[in-house]
Design an enzyme around this catalytic site. Structure first.
Site, PDB file in Angstrom:
ATOM      1  N   ILE A  95      26.478  18.478 -12.417  1.00 48.61           N
ATOM      2  CA  ILE A  95      26.681  19.925 -12.496  1.00 48.61           C
ATOM      3  C   ILE A  95      27.645  20.319 -11.381  1.00 48.61           C
ATOM      4  O   ILE A  95      27.451  19.938 -10.217  1.00 48.61           O
ATOM      5  CB  ILE A  95      25.333  20.664 -12.371  1.00 48.61           C
ATOM      6  CG1 ILE A  95      24.480  20.321 -13.592  1.00 48.61           C
ATOM      7  CG2 ILE A  95      25.546  22.169 -12.253  1.00 48.61           C
ATOM      8  CD1 ILE A  95      23.083  20.867 -13.550  1.00 48.61           C
ATOM      9  N   LEU A  96      28.698  21.031 -11.737  1.00 53.41           N
ATOM     10  CA  LEU A  96      29.713  21.384 -10.741  1.00 53.41           C
ATOM     11  C   LEU A  96      29.223  22.541  -9.873  1.00 53.41           C
ATOM     12  O   LEU A  96      28.592  23.481 -10.361  1.00 53.41           O
ATOM     13  CB  LEU A  96      31.011  21.779 -11.448  1.00 53.41           C
ATOM     14  CG  LEU A  96      31.698  20.642 -12.213  1.00 53.41           C
ATOM     15  CD1 LEU A  96      32.788  21.191 -13.127  1.00 53.41           C
ATOM     16  CD2 LEU A  96      32.283  19.617 -11.241  1.00 53.41           C
ATOM     17  N   ASN A 110      35.201  21.579 -20.997  1.00 52.21           N
ATOM     18  CA  ASN A 110      34.157  20.577 -21.232  1.00 52.21           C
ATOM     19  C   ASN A 110      33.955  20.395 -22.729  1.00 52.21           C
ATOM     20  O   ASN A 110      34.252  21.287 -23.515  1.00 52.21           O
ATOM     21  CB  ASN A 110      32.847  21.044 -20.591  1.00 52.21           C
ATOM     22  CG  ASN A 110      31.736  20.014 -20.715  1.00 52.21           C
ATOM     23  OD1 ASN A 110      31.971  18.804 -20.576  1.00 52.21           O
ATOM     24  ND2 ASN A 110      30.531  20.479 -21.013  1.00 52.21           N
ATOM     25  N   HIS A 112      30.774  19.391 -25.350  1.00 52.20           N
ATOM     26  CA  HIS A 112      29.314  19.290 -25.345  1.00 52.20           C
ATOM     27  C   HIS A 112      28.842  18.918 -26.753  1.00 52.20           C
ATOM     28  O   HIS A 112      29.333  19.484 -27.731  1.00 52.20           O
ATOM     29  CB  HIS A 112      28.724  20.635 -24.907  1.00 52.20           C
ATOM     30  CG  HIS A 112      27.234  20.618 -24.843  1.00 52.20           C
ATOM     31  ND1 HIS A 112      26.547  20.050 -23.789  1.00 52.20           N
ATOM     32  CD2 HIS A 112      26.306  21.070 -25.713  1.00 52.20           C
ATOM     33  CE1 HIS A 112      25.246  20.161 -24.017  1.00 52.20           C
ATOM     34  NE2 HIS A 112      25.072  20.763 -25.169  1.00 52.20           N
ATOM     35  N   ASP A 144      32.131  27.779 -16.762  1.00 54.13           N
ATOM     36  CA  ASP A 144      31.891  28.786 -15.730  1.00 54.13           C
ATOM     37  C   ASP A 144      30.625  28.382 -14.979  1.00 54.13           C
ATOM     38  O   ASP A 144      30.210  27.222 -15.056  1.00 54.13           O
ATOM     39  CB  ASP A 144      31.865  30.203 -16.312  1.00 54.13           C
ATOM     40  CG  ASP A 144      30.707  30.407 -17.279  1.00 54.13           C
ATOM     41  OD1 ASP A 144      29.796  29.549 -17.326  1.00 54.13           O
ATOM     42  OD2 ASP A 144      30.712  31.433 -17.987  1.00 54.13           O
ATOM     43  N   ASP A 148      26.852  24.822 -19.406  1.00 51.51           N
ATOM     44  CA  ASP A 148      27.294  24.818 -20.807  1.00 51.51           C
ATOM     45  C   ASP A 148      27.437  26.235 -21.360  1.00 51.51           C
ATOM     46  O   ASP A 148      27.229  26.470 -22.554  1.00 51.51           O
ATOM     47  CB  ASP A 148      26.324  23.990 -21.690  1.00 51.51           C
ATOM     48  CG  ASP A 148      26.251  22.538 -21.227  1.00 51.51           C
ATOM     49  OD1 ASP A 148      27.277  21.994 -20.808  1.00 51.51           O
ATOM     50  OD2 ASP A 148      25.142  21.954 -21.291  1.00 51.51           O
TER      51      ASP A 148
HETATM   52  C1  GRF Z   1      30.061  13.163 -25.298  1.00 48.50           C
HETATM   53  O1  GRF Z   1      29.166  13.137 -26.379  1.00 48.50           O
HETATM   54  C2  GRF Z   1      30.209  14.543 -24.754  1.00 48.50           C
HETATM   55  O2  GRF Z   1      29.964  15.546 -25.690  1.00 48.50           O
HETATM   56  C3  GRF Z   1      29.173  14.607 -23.672  1.00 48.50           C
HETATM   57  O3  GRF Z   1      29.141  13.315 -23.127  1.00 48.50           O
HETATM   58  C4  GRF Z   1      29.564  12.359 -24.101  1.00 48.50           C
HETATM   59  C5  GRF Z   1      30.646  11.549 -23.464  1.00 48.50           C
HETATM   60  O4  GRF Z   1      31.028  10.466 -24.237  1.00 48.50           O
HETATM   61  N1  GRF Z   1      29.497  15.636 -22.713  1.00 48.50           N
HETATM   62  P1  GRF Z   1      32.208   9.499 -23.793  1.00 48.50           P
HETATM   63  O5  GRF Z   1      31.892   8.956 -22.414  1.00 48.50           O
HETATM   64  O6  GRF Z   1      33.480  10.290 -23.817  1.00 48.50           O
HETATM   65  O7  GRF Z   1      32.200   8.423 -24.821  1.00 48.50           O
END
Ligand code: GRF
Length: 204
Positions: A95-96, A110, A112, A144, A148
């Site tokens: 977490i940043l 990001n 997610h 932000d 998420d």
């Molecule tokens: C992805 O599923 C992304 O949504 C989440 O972490 C995973 C990273 O996968 N934040 P990778 O290391 O890019 O394969």
């Protein structure tokens, strides 16, 4: 003109980094990965970056810093020294701190593995399965200070099957991530956007 140089921060296997590098090499994503930072020494992302010839590939050890902010500021200094305009989180599991987010406000992105605002947090795929949703997907968003929680840049939907496991659903979501992340980065640098409240308006 804004620079198209990006810094990628990762903790894991780095498949999203890999597809960004591929899209870049194939001329589908006009960014330049100037720096990759990992907070885990064995992150696959480090090998992928080295093999692709990213100019700066760095493991930074969180344990070598007094606290989260100190670690984040070391990352931030490196990002500024390498003149990276955008910070792209690709499976970065820390977490940043507020200080980092404020320093690069509006320039941190990001991806997610859920349709936000559903299932924020580190267990998005399991949580979606446990809830029994029939569709899930992925979200590219600005970062932000809410976990998420930043404005949404792009989303893609996948079906959830009755016999899905965490791995099978995550694999289906990752197929969409691998299309959506490079496409969204290309759109950011080619067109740009503005943000009104929570809503991202793409320039055409
Ligand atoms: C992805 O599923 C992304 O949504 C989440 O972490 C995973 C990273 O996968 N934040 P990778 O290391 O890019 O394969």
């Amino acid at each position: 003109m804004q620079s198209h140089r990006i810094a990628v921060m990762a903790s894991g296997k780095g498949s999203n980094l890999q597809v960004i590098l591929q899209a870049m090499a194939e001329g589908r994503c006009p960014v330049e990965v100037g720096l990759v930072i990992a907070d885990k020494p064995r992150a696959g992302a480090l090998d992928i970056a080295r093999q692709a010839g990213v100019p700066q590939v760095r493991f930074l050890d969180p344990k070598g810093h007094a606290d989260r902010t100190a670690f984040d500021m070391a990352c931030a200094d490196l990002i500024e020294r390498t003149n990276c305009q955008w910070i792209v989180l690709a499976g970065y599991m820390r977490i940043l701190s507020s200080a980092f987010v404020q320093r690069f406000a509006g320039r941190i992105i990001n991806i997610h593995p859920s349709l936000l605002p559903s299932f924020a947090g580190a267990h998005a795929v399991e949580d979606a399965l446990a809830y029994g949703v029939k569709v899930s997907g992925c979200t590219v968003h600005l970062v932000d200070e809410v976990l998420d929680g930043g404005p949404i840049l792009a989303q893609a939907v996948v079906p959830v099957h009755d016999d899905d496991t965490r791995d099978s659903l995550h694999a289906r979501i990752q197929q969409q991530e691998h299309r959506l992340y490079p496409e969204t980065l290309a759109r950011i640098v080619e067109h740009g956007f503005s943000v009104e409240g929570r809503t991202v308006h793409w320039r055409t």
